[in-house]
Design an enzyme around this catalytic site. Structure first.
Site, PDB file in Angstrom:
ATOM      1  N   LYS A 226       0.821  -1.215   0.000  1.00 49.84           N
ATOM      2  CA  LYS A 226       0.000   0.000   0.000  1.00 49.84           C
ATOM      3  C   LYS A 226       0.855   1.265   0.000  1.00 49.84           C
ATOM      4  O   LYS A 226       0.604   2.189  -0.763  1.00 49.84           O
ATOM      5  CB  LYS A 226      -0.913   0.024   1.236  1.00 49.84           C
ATOM      6  CG  LYS A 226      -2.039  -0.993   1.194  1.00 49.84           C
ATOM      7  CD  LYS A 226      -2.975  -0.814   2.373  1.00 49.84           C
ATOM      8  CE  LYS A 226      -2.300  -1.027   3.709  1.00 49.84           C
ATOM      9  NZ  LYS A 226      -1.761  -2.386   3.900  1.00 49.84           N
ATOM     10  N   SER A 227       1.843   1.318   0.914  1.00 51.35           N
ATOM     11  CA  SER A 227       2.652   2.535   1.009  1.00 51.35           C
ATOM     12  C   SER A 227       3.507   2.720  -0.232  1.00 51.35           C
ATOM     13  O   SER A 227       3.726   3.851  -0.681  1.00 51.35           O
ATOM     14  CB  SER A 227       3.534   2.482   2.264  1.00 51.35           C
ATOM     15  OG  SER A 227       2.722   2.463   3.426  1.00 51.35           O
TER      16      SER A 227
ATOM     17  N   GLU B 264      -1.971   5.021   5.545  1.00 54.58           N
ATOM     18  CA  GLU B 264      -2.420   4.486   6.845  1.00 54.58           C
ATOM     19  C   GLU B 264      -3.764   5.082   7.249  1.00 54.58           C
ATOM     20  O   GLU B 264      -4.036   5.348   8.423  1.00 54.58           O
ATOM     21  CB  GLU B 264      -1.368   4.741   7.943  1.00 54.58           C
ATOM     22  CG  GLU B 264       0.039   4.261   7.624  1.00 54.58           C
ATOM     23  CD  GLU B 264       0.198   2.745   7.651  1.00 54.58           C
ATOM     24  OE1 GLU B 264      -0.827   2.020   7.731  1.00 54.58           O
ATOM     25  OE2 GLU B 264       1.345   2.271   7.585  1.00 54.58           O
TER      26      GLU B 264
END
Ligand SMILES: [Zn+2]
Length: 238
Positions: A53-54, A125
């Site tokens: 994701k990051s 996040e």
């Protein structure tokens, strides 16, 4: 008679004269980045831990910046515990830490007041943000014409949705499961994040406890398929 209260509010950044204006052809309908006004979107990209994701968040920031767009990157409780987005494959980018009291709208308004363009927000996040932050994201899209790209976990270690993730599922224009598959030890696609303490899957406790996916951590997380999440089987190497 129209009801004034129902009139749409538009706080989108004003068009300023600039060398790029002739490029757009229809300046009145386009923002400084050349995109049509009122075309902004709230997108939520979700997946289990370790699914990239990051990395995708930073890649998206890079891609948009290359096209001349300007954005801000925010995060909360990054594993580095610093004001930056870090990725498991070694990329890092400075980021604004989202605190309870931070108003994402103020972040954009303050930047604009300083003459800094903000065309989009990358919110990493995002499942750890407050519900108010998600409402602010929607307002930024609808009233400020700022794109918001949120990245985060869908579910916690109990396999229940994080409140912010639930709200993003409810409000987002587009929701996408991140395609980079992370596999359970059995080879099935990983779906759920198990919290592991003393070698056992735990199912009660605080919703957010900092841990890592490294086997040596006191509290660690392991991505499992639903079958092995439900049975609590961490595999032969655990
Ligand atoms: Zn499995």
């Amino acid at each position: 008679m129209t009801d004034d209260a129902a009139a749409p509010i538009c706080l989108a950044r004003p068009l300023l004269p600039g060398p790029d204006d002739t490029r757009t052809g229809c300046a009145a309908a386009r923002g400084l980045d050349g995109r049509p006004l009122h075309a902004a979107a709230l997108k939520f990209f979700w997946g289990p831990m370790d699914c990239g994701k990051s990395t995708m968040a930073l890649q998206m920031n890079y891609n948009h910046a290359r096209q001349g767009r300007r954005g801000l990157v925010t995060t909360r409780i990054d594993r580095s515990l610093g004001p930056q987005v870090t990725t498991r494959i070694g990329l890092a980018h400075s980021a604004i830490e989202v605190t309870d009291s931070l108003d994402l709208r103020d972040l954009v308004r303050d930047a604009w007041a300083e003459g800094v363009r903000v065309d989009y927000l990358i919110c990493d996040e995002a499942s750890f943000y407050n519900l108010e932050h998600v409402e602010q994201m929607a307002e930024l899209v609808d009233n400020y014409d700022v794109d918001v790209y949120a990245f985060g976990l869908a579910t916690d270690f109990r396999s229940c949705l994080f409140p912010a993730a639930q709200r993003l599922f409810e409000l987002a224009d587009e929701v996408a499961r991140i395609q980079v598959e992370v596999l359970c030890w059995c080879g099935r696609e990983g779906l759920l994040n198990a919290r592991v303490v003393d070698g056992r899957v735990v199912r009660e406790g605080e919703q957010v406890v900092i841990g890592d996916t490294m086997a040596s951590a006191d509290v660690r997380y392991q991505v499992l398929c639903r079958r092995h999440y439900r049975s609590g089987d961490l595999g032969p190497r655990s």
